[in-house]
Design a protein around this motif. Structure first.
Motif, short mmCIF file in Angstrom:
data_model
loop_
_atom_site.label_atom_id
_atom_site.label_comp_id
_atom_site.label_asym_id
_atom_site.label_seq_id
_atom_site.Cartn_x
_atom_site.Cartn_y
_atom_site.Cartn_z
N GLN A 189 0.82 -1.20 0.00
CA GLN A 189 0.00 0.00 0.00
C GLN A 189 0.86 1.26 0.00
OE1 GLN A 189 -3.51 -2.33 2.51
NE2 GLN A 189 -2.44 -0.62 3.46
N ARG A 190 1.94 1.25 0.83
CA ARG A 190 2.81 2.43 0.87
C ARG A 190 3.53 2.63 -0.46
NH1 ARG A 190 3.75 0.56 6.22
NH2 ARG A 190 5.59 -0.62 5.56
N ARG A 191 4.03 1.54 -1.04
CA ARG A 191 4.72 1.65 -2.33
C ARG A 191 3.79 2.20 -3.39
NH1 ARG A 191 5.71 -3.42 -4.37
NH2 ARG A 191 6.83 -2.41 -6.07
N LEU A 192 2.56 1.70 -3.41
CA LEU A 192 1.61 2.13 -4.41
C LEU A 192 1.24 3.60 -4.22
CD1 LEU A 192 -0.19 1.45 -6.80
CD2 LEU A 192 -1.92 0.59 -5.20
N GLY A 193 0.99 3.99 -2.97
CA GLY A 193 0.65 5.39 -2.71
C GLY A 193 1.76 6.33 -3.12
N ASP A 194 3.02 5.98 -2.79
CA ASP A 194 4.15 6.84 -3.16
C ASP A 194 4.30 6.94 -4.67
OD1 ASP A 194 4.66 7.19 -0.48
OD2 ASP A 194 6.31 5.72 -0.40
N ALA A 195 4.15 5.81 -5.36
CA ALA A 195 4.31 5.80 -6.81
C ALA A 195 3.21 6.61 -7.48
CB ALA A 195 4.30 4.36 -7.33
N LEU A 196 2.00 6.52 -6.98
CA LEU A 196 0.90 7.28 -7.57
C LEU A 196 1.09 8.78 -7.34
CD1 LEU A 196 -2.13 4.98 -6.66
CD2 LEU A 196 -1.18 5.38 -8.94
N ASP A 197 1.59 9.13 -6.17
CA ASP A 197 1.88 10.55 -5.90
C ASP A 197 2.83 11.12 -6.95
OD1 ASP A 197 0.24 10.75 -3.71
OD2 ASP A 197 1.86 10.43 -2.24
N GLU A 198 3.84 10.35 -7.31
CA GLU A 198 4.82 10.81 -8.29
C GLU A 198 4.21 10.96 -9.68
OE1 GLU A 198 8.13 8.18 -8.24
OE2 GLU A 198 8.68 8.61 -6.14
N HIS A 199 3.12 10.24 -9.93
CA HIS A 199 2.47 10.30 -11.23
C HIS A 199 1.21 11.19 -11.21
CE1 HIS A 199 5.11 6.91 -12.10
NE2 HIS A 199 4.78 7.01 -13.37
N GLY A 200 1.03 11.93 -10.15
CA GLY A 200 -0.09 12.85 -10.09
C GLY A 200 -1.44 12.18 -9.88
N ALA A 201 -1.43 10.97 -9.34
CA ALA A 201 -2.68 10.26 -9.06
C ALA A 201 -2.79 10.03 -7.55
CB ALA A 201 -2.73 8.94 -9.81
N ARG A 202 -3.98 9.63 -7.10
CA ARG A 202 -4.22 9.44 -5.67
C ARG A 202 -4.65 8.00 -5.38
NH1 ARG A 202 -8.72 13.84 -4.76
NH2 ARG A 202 -9.21 13.06 -6.85
N LEU A 203 -4.17 7.50 -4.23
CA LEU A 203 -4.61 6.20 -3.75
C LEU A 203 -5.67 6.42 -2.67
CD1 LEU A 203 -4.34 3.09 -3.58
CD2 LEU A 203 -2.57 3.45 -1.84
N HIS A 204 -6.81 5.77 -2.83
CA HIS A 204 -7.89 5.83 -1.85
C HIS A 204 -7.99 4.47 -1.16
CE1 HIS A 204 -9.46 9.60 -3.67
NE2 HIS A 204 -9.02 9.04 -4.80
N LEU A 205 -7.67 4.43 0.12
CA LEU A 205 -7.75 3.18 0.89
C LEU A 205 -9.11 3.07 1.56
CD1 LEU A 205 -4.27 2.76 2.65
CD2 LEU A 205 -5.26 1.32 0.85
N HIS A 206 -9.70 1.90 1.46
CA HIS A 206 -11.00 1.62 2.08
C HIS A 206 -10.78 0.55 3.14
CE1 HIS A 206 -13.05 3.89 -1.16
NE2 HIS A 206 -12.03 3.44 -1.90
N ASP A 207 -10.85 0.94 4.40
CA ASP A 207 -10.47 0.06 5.50
C ASP A 207 -11.62 -0.74 6.09
OD1 ASP A 207 -7.74 0.63 5.46
OD2 ASP A 207 -8.02 2.45 6.65
N ASP A 208 -12.81 -0.66 5.51
CA ASP A 208 -13.96 -1.37 6.06
C ASP A 208 -14.55 -2.34 5.05
OD1 ASP A 208 -14.87 0.54 4.33
OD2 ASP A 208 -16.48 1.28 5.62
N VAL A 209 -13.68 -2.96 4.26
CA VAL A 209 -14.13 -3.90 3.22
C VAL A 209 -13.80 -5.33 3.60
CG1 VAL A 209 -14.03 -4.49 0.77
CG2 VAL A 209 -13.76 -2.10 1.49
N ILE A 210 -12.57 -5.56 4.03
CA ILE A 210 -12.13 -6.92 4.36
C ILE A 210 -12.67 -7.35 5.73
CG2 ILE A 210 -10.06 -8.26 4.91
CD1 ILE A 210 -8.66 -6.79 2.62
N THR A 211 -12.82 -6.39 6.63
CA THR A 211 -13.39 -6.66 7.95
C THR A 211 -14.69 -5.88 8.12
OG1 THR A 211 -12.02 -4.89 8.86
CG2 THR A 211 -11.15 -7.13 9.02
#
Length: 453
Positions: free
Chosen positions: A109-131
């Motif tokens: 998740q951290r790797r993906l968020g950092d990489a998306l930031d560099e490409h001008g995109a955003r990562l949206h985490l949804h923490d109430d899906v698996i549990t």
């Protein structure tokens, strides 16, 4: 025209999936993506049983997405690389992902968020899906970051308002010219034979199972969930692990009977372990609470336990059920785990590895922390309790039907006598292709308690 990306992991459903719902609600086009993660595949974690179940889930998800107007895009490699490729080619600004709690999932998740930031995109985490409840949503007062005891956690978990389950998106549209690989074959994910009676996977199967369970069986769960022969559990755990059934929806639909309350408490137990692992990621491999154990090294005894040849039928029946079905009754899990860690005094990690090799519902949070609970290195407030398998057999399989179901070599021994074949007359005993007990229960218990001090 805006494009979002919905990255599926352990949430392989369209019903009550906030990750997919939000991705679809905020864009004109959606790319539903699943990446076969090479880093995970190299570890061997996707065992043959889970690989077969996963392919069922992906196949069903693809069919459902096609009914909604899209399809599942499957790629293989590094998820960050594959996501960035789609972000670049389709001008994606928003990527949606369900939050998970294992150490590797957090790193990804951290790797993906950092990489998306560099490409001008955003990562949206949804923490109430698996549990049903996000791992960080319930915390004790003071400076502690998680609950270490289940009962106060359950109290707070029960009081916390839950979100209302969501319907599937009414319509999904893929952007043009999206390339995808074919759906994988199980053998391409993990080589080896699957359990002969492995259940099928997928959201359609999971929802049917949930509906039948809630309609016909949940009311009797409080009284019957430990009945080994009756098999009165939901068998939903593989679907909860892969996310083909929503824990939130299961809790919402369960009802108010005593059985429903007991069933919902088991969903809370699952969430409890996720919040422990989120706070203490090292406990997937290290003791949550060290007891100073110096575990024995006894390969022959470990192998006998793995193969269901310990000479204690209730233990062996559980282990044979695991090999036959890729699943084991929860009471049998407790019995077999206690026998390994406390009667044989072998390392809980050996048992956890074996379970992960075969369980379709094999889950880092629940598998590892349930093993630690039984071994007394986890959150159990009575860490030195030892389950006597004969007493457990007499109580939870009083007629011996569960044992005879999984140990065909003992099927002609009537009634509860099947739990103690070593007491049979010599001429009957010699006819059985079944070993003598590999350990005296009293001696094993004393050895464990002495070692623990």
């Amino acid at each position: 025209m805006s494009v979002s990306l919905a990255l599926f992991t352990r949430d392989l459903r369209v019903h009550d999936n906030p990750m997919l719902h939000t991705a679809a609600d905020g864009a004109d086009h959606v790319i539903p993506l699943f990446v076969l993660d090479d880093a995970i595949l190299r570890t061997g974690f996707p065992s043959p049983n889970r690989a077969a179940f996963l392919v069922d889930c992906l196949t069903d998800l693809d069919a459902t997405l096609r009914e909604l107007g899209a399809r599942l895009i499957v790629r293989r490699g590094d998820p960050v690389t594959e996501v960035l490729d789609l972000v670049t080619h389709h001008a994606i600004t928003d990527v949606h992902l369900s939050g998970d709690v294992s150490r590797y999932a957090r790193q990804r998740q951290r790797r993906l968020g950092d990489a998306l930031d560099e490409h001008g995109a955003r990562l949206h985490l949804h923490d109430d899906v698996i549990t049903a409840v996000a791992p960080g949503a319930v915390t004790p007062t003071g400076n502690r970051d998680h609950f270490a005891v289940f009962t106060p956690y359950l109290r707070r978990w029960t009081e916390l308002p839950k979100r209302t389950p969501l319907p599937p998106p009414p319509r999904l549209r893929l952007p043009p010219r999206v390339t995808a690989h074919a759906l994988p074959d199980p053998g391409a994910i993990s080589r080896g034979s699957t359990a002969p009676d492995l259940p099928g996977g997928g959201e359609t199967t999971g929802r049917d199972l949930l509906g039948t369970w809630l309609r016909d069986d949940v009311t009797g769960y409080a009284d019957g969930h430990d009945d080994l022969a009756g098999d009165r559990t939901s068998r939903l755990s593989p679907h909860l692990h892969f996310g083909t059934v929503s824990a939130t929806e299961a809790a919402h639909r369960a009802g108010r009977s005593a059985g429903a309350k007991e069933f919902v408490s088991q969903l809370a137990w699952r969430d409890f372990h996720h919040q422990v692992l989120a706070a203490r990621p090292a406990c997937s491999t290290h003791d949550y609470r060290s007891r100073g154990d110096r575990w024995r090294h006894a390969p022959d005894e470990l192998r006998a336990w793995q193969e269901g040849r310990t000479g204690y039928p209730i233990v062996d029946a559980g282990m044979r059920q695991l090999l036959r079905e890729g699943w084991m009754h929860n009471r049998a899990r407790l019995i077999t785990a206690s026998f390994l860690t406390k009667t044989l005094y072998l390392d809980w990690r050996e048992g956890a590895r074996h379970f992960l090799r075969h369980l379709t519902d094999g889950d880092i949070a629940n598998n590892q922390l349930n093993w630690q609970w039984v071994a007394g290195t986890g959150t159990d407030t009575r860490p030195n309790r030892v389950l006597n398998p004969l007493r457990q057999a007499d109580r939870y399989d009083p007629r011996g039907d569960y044992v005879r179901r999984y140990l065909p070599e003992l099927r002609d021994i009537p009634g509860p006598e099947v739990h103690r074949p070593w007491t049979l007359p010599d001429h009957q005993r010699r006819e059985l292709d079944y070993p003598d007990p590999i350990v005296d229960l009293g001696e094993g218990r004393e050895r464990f308690l002495t070692a623990r001090g």
